[in-house]
Write a protein that holds these residues in place. Structure first.
Motif, PDB file in Angstrom:
ATOM      1  N   THR A 142      -2.446  -1.717  13.234  1.00  0.00           N
ATOM      2  CA  THR A 142      -2.232  -0.554  14.545  1.00  0.00           C
ATOM      3  C   THR A 142      -3.421   0.400  14.379  1.00  0.00           C
ATOM      4  N   GLY A 143      -4.597  -0.413  14.058  1.00  0.00           N
ATOM      5  CA  GLY A 143      -5.860   0.583  14.607  1.00  0.00           C
ATOM      6  C   GLY A 143      -5.924   1.080  15.881  1.00  0.00           C
ATOM      7  N   MET A 144      -6.668   2.257  16.120  1.00  0.00           N
ATOM      8  CA  MET A 144      -6.712   2.668  17.459  1.00  0.00           C
ATOM      9  C   MET A 144      -5.390   3.075  17.981  1.00  0.00           C
ATOM     10  N   SER A 145      -4.378   3.220  17.567  1.00  0.00           N
ATOM     11  CA  SER A 145      -3.174   3.111  18.093  1.00  0.00           C
ATOM     12  C   SER A 145      -2.420   4.669  18.083  1.00  0.00           C
ATOM     13  N   THR A 146      -1.609   4.988  19.259  1.00  0.00           N
ATOM     14  CA  THR A 146      -0.763   6.112  18.957  1.00  0.00           C
ATOM     15  C   THR A 146       0.846   5.565  18.295  1.00  0.00           C
ATOM     16  N   MET A 147       1.651   6.286  18.197  1.00  0.00           N
ATOM     17  CA  MET A 147       3.071   5.992  17.846  1.00  0.00           C
ATOM     18  C   MET A 147       3.658   5.218  18.998  1.00  0.00           C
ATOM     19  N   GLN A 148       3.291   5.569  20.236  1.00  0.00           N
ATOM     20  CA  GLN A 148       3.910   5.063  21.559  1.00  0.00           C
ATOM     21  C   GLN A 148       3.530   3.658  21.501  1.00  0.00           C
ATOM     22  N   ASP A 149       2.143   3.474  21.077  1.00  0.00           N
ATOM     23  CA  ASP A 149       1.544   1.987  21.233  1.00  0.00           C
ATOM     24  C   ASP A 149       2.447   1.169  20.492  1.00  0.00           C
ATOM     25  N   ILE A 150       2.506   1.741  19.213  1.00  0.00           N
ATOM     26  CA  ILE A 150       3.460   0.979  18.222  1.00  0.00           C
ATOM     27  C   ILE A 150       4.973   0.606  18.813  1.00  0.00           C
ATOM     28  N   LYS A 190       7.048   3.934   8.574  1.00  0.00           N
ATOM     29  CA  LYS A 190       8.111   3.410   8.038  1.00  0.00           C
ATOM     30  C   LYS A 190       9.517   4.388   8.399  1.00  0.00           C
ATOM     31  N   GLU A 191       9.242   5.515   8.505  1.00  0.00           N
ATOM     32  CA  GLU A 191      10.619   6.295   8.768  1.00  0.00           C
ATOM     33  C   GLU A 191      11.281   5.944  10.204  1.00  0.00           C
ATOM     34  N   GLU A 192      10.054   6.047  11.160  1.00  0.00           N
ATOM     35  CA  GLU A 192      10.648   5.482  12.455  1.00  0.00           C
ATOM     36  C   GLU A 192      11.170   4.092  12.761  1.00  0.00           C
ATOM     37  N   PHE A 193      10.501   3.036  12.054  1.00  0.00           N
ATOM     38  CA  PHE A 193      10.815   1.838  12.493  1.00  0.00           C
ATOM     39  C   PHE A 193      11.612   0.928  11.487  1.00  0.00           C
ATOM     40  N   GLY A 194      12.005   1.871  10.174  1.00  0.00           N
ATOM     41  CA  GLY A 194      12.486   0.907   9.328  1.00  0.00           C
ATOM     42  C   GLY A 194      11.946  -0.447   8.912  1.00  0.00           C
ATOM     43  N   VAL A 195      10.589  -0.711   9.051  1.00  0.00           N
ATOM     44  CA  VAL A 195      10.109  -1.855   8.740  1.00  0.00           C
ATOM     45  C   VAL A 195       9.298  -1.799   7.326  1.00  0.00           C
ATOM     46  N   PRO A 196       9.003  -2.979   6.739  1.00  0.00           N
ATOM     47  CA  PRO A 196       7.853  -2.882   5.600  1.00  0.00           C
ATOM     48  C   PRO A 196       6.667  -2.252   6.123  1.00  0.00           C
ATOM     49  N   ILE A 197       5.922  -1.511   5.439  1.00  0.00           N
ATOM     50  CA  ILE A 197       4.610  -0.953   5.831  1.00  0.00           C
ATOM     51  C   ILE A 197       3.615  -1.491   4.912  1.00  0.00           C
ATOM     52  N   GLY A 198       2.424  -1.445   5.588  1.00  0.00           N
ATOM     53  CA  GLY A 198       1.129  -1.756   4.858  1.00  0.00           C
ATOM     54  C   GLY A 198      -0.197  -0.878   5.222  1.00  0.00           C
ATOM     55  N   TYR A 199      -1.126  -1.595   4.843  1.00  0.00           N
ATOM     56  CA  TYR A 199      -2.384  -0.815   5.008  1.00  0.00           C
ATOM     57  C   TYR A 199      -3.528  -1.772   5.131  1.00  0.00           C
ATOM     58  N   SER A 200      -4.498  -1.737   6.339  1.00  0.00           N
ATOM     59  CA  SER A 200      -5.646  -2.614   6.474  1.00  0.00           C
ATOM     60  C   SER A 200      -6.644  -1.614   6.215  1.00  0.00           C
ATOM     61  N   ASP A 201      -7.478  -1.785   5.323  1.00  0.00           N
ATOM     62  CA  ASP A 201      -8.667  -0.851   4.815  1.00  0.00           C
ATOM     63  C   ASP A 201      -9.972  -1.184   5.479  1.00  0.00           C
ATOM     64  N   HIS A 202     -10.691  -0.331   5.794  1.00  0.00           N
ATOM     65  CA  HIS A 202     -12.157  -0.463   6.486  1.00  0.00           C
ATOM     66  C   HIS A 202     -13.176   0.809   5.686  1.00  0.00           C
ATOM     67  N   THR A 203     -12.398   1.245   4.797  1.00  0.00           N
ATOM     68  CA  THR A 203     -13.286   2.336   3.868  1.00  0.00           C
ATOM     69  C   THR A 203     -14.246   1.675   2.887  1.00  0.00           C
ATOM     70  N   ARG A 204     -15.156   2.285   2.586  1.00  0.00           N
ATOM     71  CA  ARG A 204     -16.079   1.791   1.215  1.00  0.00           C
ATOM     72  C   ARG A 204     -15.127   2.134   0.093  1.00  0.00           C
ATOM     73  N   GLY A 205     -15.349   1.045  -0.798  1.00  0.00           N
ATOM     74  CA  GLY A 205     -14.732   1.066  -2.165  1.00  0.00           C
ATOM     75  C   GLY A 205     -13.366   0.783  -1.990  1.00  0.00           C
ATOM     76  N   ILE A 206     -12.647   0.962  -3.399  1.00  0.00           N
ATOM     77  CA  ILE A 206     -11.196   0.540  -3.620  1.00  0.00           C
ATOM     78  C   ILE A 206     -10.143   1.350  -3.724  1.00  0.00           C
ATOM     79  N   GLU A 207     -10.600   2.648  -3.813  1.00  0.00           N
ATOM     80  CA  GLU A 207      -9.428   3.770  -4.014  1.00  0.00           C
ATOM     81  C   GLU A 207      -8.645   3.944  -2.995  1.00  0.00           C
ATOM     82  N   ILE A 208      -8.829   3.723  -1.678  1.00  0.00           N
ATOM     83  CA  ILE A 208      -7.666   4.144  -0.595  1.00  0.00           C
ATOM     84  C   ILE A 208      -6.832   2.972  -0.730  1.00  0.00           C
ATOM     85  N   PRO A 209      -6.936   1.891  -0.780  1.00  0.00           N
ATOM     86  CA  PRO A 209      -5.863   0.941  -0.809  1.00  0.00           C
ATOM     87  C   PRO A 209      -5.095   0.845  -1.895  1.00  0.00           C
ATOM     88  N   ILE A 210      -5.609   1.307  -3.166  1.00  0.00           N
ATOM     89  CA  ILE A 210      -5.043   1.427  -4.418  1.00  0.00           C
ATOM     90  C   ILE A 210      -3.866   2.547  -3.997  1.00  0.00           C
TER      91      ILE A 210
END
Length: 331
Positions: A142-150, A190-210
């Motif tokens: 959902t990069g570049m997306s609004t909640m309405q896009d989702i 997660k609260e709006e759609f009740g679906v499993p959530i995740g994260y696609s990461d493009h930051t430097r390093g590893i701390e944000i996905p953790i």
């Protein structure tokens, strides 16, 4: 269920099947569940007039179009057949995002277990319908997306029969500035759609996905490369093999640590309760029949006697026997 970790090879193979296979080896060694590539026919996804993103220009220059750049990063369908078989041999799941209809049809012939919709196609109605009608689990970025896009995308997928959708929060910038990550948006999704959530990461390093895993992410996608100094658009924002391995290890530790919502002593700490907690003990020698007072009682370790929580119950009672200083009080 374990966090599903996608090692995103993307186009970091630079159009080389040999490099792509080395990336499979690296992702397997790191402990990822899956390695994901990008399957496309360049001329079907970018027009001659399409410019490059700013980050792509930084990494590959401005003297070529997006179409020219993508043409150099293509792997053929035959090479993807070989790559899929190589993943089976190495016992790591093969996944690739199809960016055009021909590529989707081809990938469908490989019988992939799931599909990944890229952020750039979340507003592509014909694309969403085609993926939905394949009737397999979908991971939606959902990069570049609004909640309405989702909302619109999820509604389209569901209207065309798709029920198994995982939504990945994502920021489409390479690398993503930390202040633009907004991990809290995962909870909103997660609260709006009740679906499993995740994260696609493009930051430097590893701390944000953790951190994302600690916040409830069930899928993590992270770009990686064999060498960040290689030429190509995505290498600079990618992990190298040792970093990918460290991220996977840290995620596994975090997911084990999350546990459940019940607060109770862990098995490993129960043996320390008597050592760390305190009991009511004699503050000085106490004779049989003497009244317990705040002066002749005190609280000290160990914690295998009467709990200090019963302090006021003890005050005013009579000693049933003699007690030495520091001796645990008994009734």
């Amino acid at each position: 269920m374990s966090v599903y970790i996608i090692a995103e090879a993307g186009v970091n193979h630079n159009g080389s099947l040999k490099t792509a296979k080395l990336m499979v080896d690296s992702a397997k060694e790191a402990g990822a569940d899956c390695i994901k590539f990008q399957t496309f026919v360049a001329k079907k996804i970018a027009s001659k007039n399409a410019g490059k993103a700013e980050y792509q220009e930084r990494q590959t220059g401005t003297n070529e179009s997006q179409l020219d750049m993508l043409s150099k990063l293509e792997l053929s369908f035959d090479e993807f057949v070989e790559l899929s078989e190589y993943c089976k041999l190495k016992e790591i799941e093969f996944l690739s995002t199809g960016f055009d209809f021909d590529s989707i049809d081809f990938l469908n012939s490989l019988d992939m277990k799931k599909w990944k919709i890229p952020s750039g196609d979340i507003t592509n109605l014909p694309y969403l319908i085609k993926i939905a009608e394949l009737n397999k689990p979908v991971i939606l970025s959902t990069g570049m997306s609004t909640m309405q896009d989702i909302r619109d995308a999820v509604q389209i997928l569901e209207e065309h029969g798709l029920g198994d959708i995982t939504v990945l929060h994502c920021t489409t910038e390479y690398p993503t500035p930390f202040e633009d990550v907004n991990l809290a948006a995962m909870k909103t999704i997660k609260e709006e759609f009740g679906v499993p959530i995740g994260y696609s990461d493009h930051t430097r390093g590893i701390e944000i996905p953790i951190a994302a895993v600690a916040m409830g992410a069930t899928v993590i996608e992270k770009h990686f490369t064999l060498d960040r100094n290689m030429e190509g658009p995505d290498h600079k924002a990618s992990l190298e093999p040792d970093e990918l391995k460290a991220m996977v290890s840290a995620i596994r530790n975090v997911e084990i640590s999350i546990g459940n919502s019940e607060k109770q002593p862990a098995e490993s700490e129960k043996k320390n309760m008597a050592v760390a907690r305190k009991s009511i003990v004699a503050n000085c020698p106490i004779k049989k029949g003497e009244v317990f007072t705040e002066e002749n009682l005190t609280v000290k370790r160990p914690g295998n006697g009467i709990s200090p929580m019963k302090w006021f119950e003890m005050i005013g009672q009579l000693a049933k026997r003699d007690f030495e200083e520091d001796e645990l009080i008994e009734l």
